[in-house]
Design a protein around this motif. Structure first.
Motif, PDB file in Angstrom:
ATOM      1  N   LEU A  20      44.091  27.695  42.764  1.00  0.00           N
ATOM      2  CA  LEU A  20      43.029  26.780  43.181  1.00  0.00           C
ATOM      3  C   LEU A  20      41.646  27.310  42.816  1.00  0.00           C
ATOM      4  CD1 LEU A  20      44.457  25.761  46.656  1.00  0.00           C
ATOM      5  CD2 LEU A  20      44.121  24.255  44.681  1.00  0.00           C
ATOM      6  N   ASP A  21      41.475  28.616  42.852  1.00  0.00           N
ATOM      7  CA  ASP A  21      40.180  29.201  42.510  1.00  0.00           C
ATOM      8  C   ASP A  21      39.799  28.859  41.073  1.00  0.00           C
ATOM      9  OD1 ASP A  21      38.042  31.272  43.404  1.00  0.00           O
ATOM     10  OD2 ASP A  21      38.682  32.010  41.437  1.00  0.00           O
ATOM     11  N   GLY A  22      40.806  28.769  40.183  1.00  0.00           N
ATOM     12  CA  GLY A  22      40.518  28.415  38.798  1.00  0.00           C
ATOM     13  C   GLY A  22      40.586  26.936  38.522  1.00  0.00           C
ATOM     14  N   ALA A  23      41.490  26.232  39.215  1.00  0.00           N
ATOM     15  CA  ALA A  23      41.711  24.816  38.913  1.00  0.00           C
ATOM     16  C   ALA A  23      40.683  23.903  39.568  1.00  0.00           C
ATOM     17  CB  ALA A  23      43.117  24.409  39.365  1.00  0.00           C
ATOM     18  N   VAL A  24      40.079  24.344  40.665  1.00  0.00           N
ATOM     19  CA  VAL A  24      39.061  23.548  41.366  1.00  0.00           C
ATOM     20  C   VAL A  24      37.793  24.397  41.439  1.00  0.00           C
ATOM     21  CG1 VAL A  24      38.546  22.172  43.417  1.00  0.00           C
ATOM     22  CG2 VAL A  24      40.930  22.528  42.728  1.00  0.00           C
ATOM     23  N   PRO A  25      36.992  24.383  40.382  1.00  0.00           N
ATOM     24  CA  PRO A  25      35.832  25.285  40.322  1.00  0.00           C
ATOM     25  C   PRO A  25      34.864  25.126  41.486  1.00  0.00           C
ATOM     26  CG  PRO A  25      36.281  24.316  38.176  1.00  0.00           C
ATOM     27  CD  PRO A  25      37.151  23.600  39.157  1.00  0.00           C
ATOM     28  N   TYR A 343      45.472  18.484  41.906  1.00  0.00           N
ATOM     29  CA  TYR A 343      45.565  17.127  41.373  1.00  0.00           C
ATOM     30  C   TYR A 343      45.090  16.116  42.414  1.00  0.00           C
ATOM     31  CZ  TYR A 343      47.590  12.862  39.416  1.00  0.00           C
ATOM     32  OH  TYR A 343      47.760  11.600  38.910  1.00  0.00           O
ATOM     33  N   ALA A 344      45.491  16.299  43.674  1.00  0.00           N
ATOM     34  CA  ALA A 344      45.097  15.366  44.729  1.00  0.00           C
ATOM     35  C   ALA A 344      43.589  15.406  44.967  1.00  0.00           C
ATOM     36  CB  ALA A 344      45.850  15.701  46.024  1.00  0.00           C
TER      37      ALA A 344
END
Length: 346
Positions: A20-25, A343-344
């Motif tokens: 999440l740290d990388g996928a949701v900046p 994704y959500a």
């Protein structure tokens, strides 16, 4: 800013936080962990020059994505492999070569807690140790968490739930959230059967020469279920010494869970000496112990109950969600769950 809360800092939660740290900046991730450490039952202690994993013993190489995570994505310095095989023993304590060894049995020179430490260390997440979640609160379309000291955390746009199924069920039952999905997941989590494991760690100032890393009692008909030689992990035990991690079987563990620890350790040392055929093992130089009331789920939670709370941005994760009581399964579930969350939130 997107705010994500994580209850528990087990292996699955650490893997999810890393993704999440990388996928949701824009994410600000807060991890609430009841203990002073991280990585849950993948636990490590040190005693002088000795390092030992006293919960989960190693990571199997059964999942390609987890293998890539440990050997390529993360810094692999200090990763060690117990290359000796795993033998079996029966109800009478007779040892045989009755089980193939896993391809790899990975730990770290500094112990298995390195998995969560390295994953979380690569992120900007805030880890709040010694913080036990008590109440989950649903406010509109966001979450808050109240801890046992009355502190409040949040609001969170998504909440990940990593405690073992029985503890997650308790949080869900007491949650301030009127929802059929909540009740369904609480019931499903409560129904997940768990094995209780009582563990003794036995240290000796002599070398134990055996052709195997560990012994397992596959039929669960002996008082001991597992004996592992920690010296087979490079960097864990000084030359000339031996350390056994002895896990009692679930029935013995439940019956003796609250008994005097010294008596439990002494009995497990005697039983280990009998299985390994060395009377010296009945008299260790030093000992340690740990009870794991919710050690290993024997089944996974019902998938529909997990999916049912996703609309409320609540995501259970861990080996009880993966349906396999293995560290690699928990890690993979953390990776997969975090991608659903990302994704959500998009």
């Amino acid at each position: 800013m997107t705010r994500i809360g994580v209850v528990g800092a087990g292996a699955a939660a650490a893997a999810a936080t890393y993704v999440l740290d990388g996928a949701v900046p824009s994410a600000e991730v807060t991890v609430l962990e009841k203990s002073r450490g991280v990585c849950g039952r993948a636990a490590t202690r040190r005693r002088g020059d000795v390092t030992y994993d006293y919960g989960a013993n190693y990571v199997k190489s059964d999942d390609d994505r987890v293998v890539e995570l440990l050997t390529e994505t993360l810094d692999s310095e200090g990763l060690v492999d117990a290359s000796e095989p795993i033998y079996t023993f029966d109800a009478e304590g007779s040892v045989s070569e009755g089980r193939d060894a896993d391809d790899h049995k990975w730990s770290y020179r500094a112990g298995l807690t390195q998995i969560a430490k390295r994953l979380l260390g690569e992120t900007g997440a805030t880890v709040e140790n010694s913080t036990r979640a008590e109440t989950l609160v649903r406010d509109g379309d966001q979450w808050r968490v109240v801890d046992t000291d009355g502190g409040e955390w949040g609001p969170f746009d998504a909440l990940l739930l990593n405690p073992p199924a029985p503890q997650s069920a308790e949080l869900l039952r007491d949650a301030e959230w009127e929802s059929e999905a909540r009740r369904d997941l609480a019931e499903a989590a409560e129904a997940v059967p768990y094995r209780t494991i009582w563990t003794a760690v036995l240290g000796y100032e002599f070398e134990l020469d055996r052709p195997y890393y560990a012994l397992v009692n596959p039929d669960r008909d002996h008082q001991i279920g597992w004996i592992a030689r920690e010296e087979c992990k490079a960097g864990h035990v000084p030359d000339g010494e031996s350390v056994l991690v002895v896990q009692a079987n679930p029935e013995w563990s439940v019956e003796r869970y609250d008994d005097d620890p010294a008596e439990n350790v002494a009995e497990l040392a005697d039983l280990s000496a009998d299985v390994l055929g060395d009377e010296r093992l009945a008299d260790p130089e030093w000992t340690d112990h740990q009870g794991w009331r919710y050690a290993l789920p024997d089944e996974g939670v019902r998938r529909g109950a997990v999916d049912g709370v996703a609309d409320a941005d609540l995501y259970p994760l861990g080996d009880w969600v993966a349906g396999e009581a293995r560290l690699h399964a928990a890690l993979r579930n953390g990776l997969d769950t975090s991608e659903r969350v990302a994704y959500a939130l998009e």
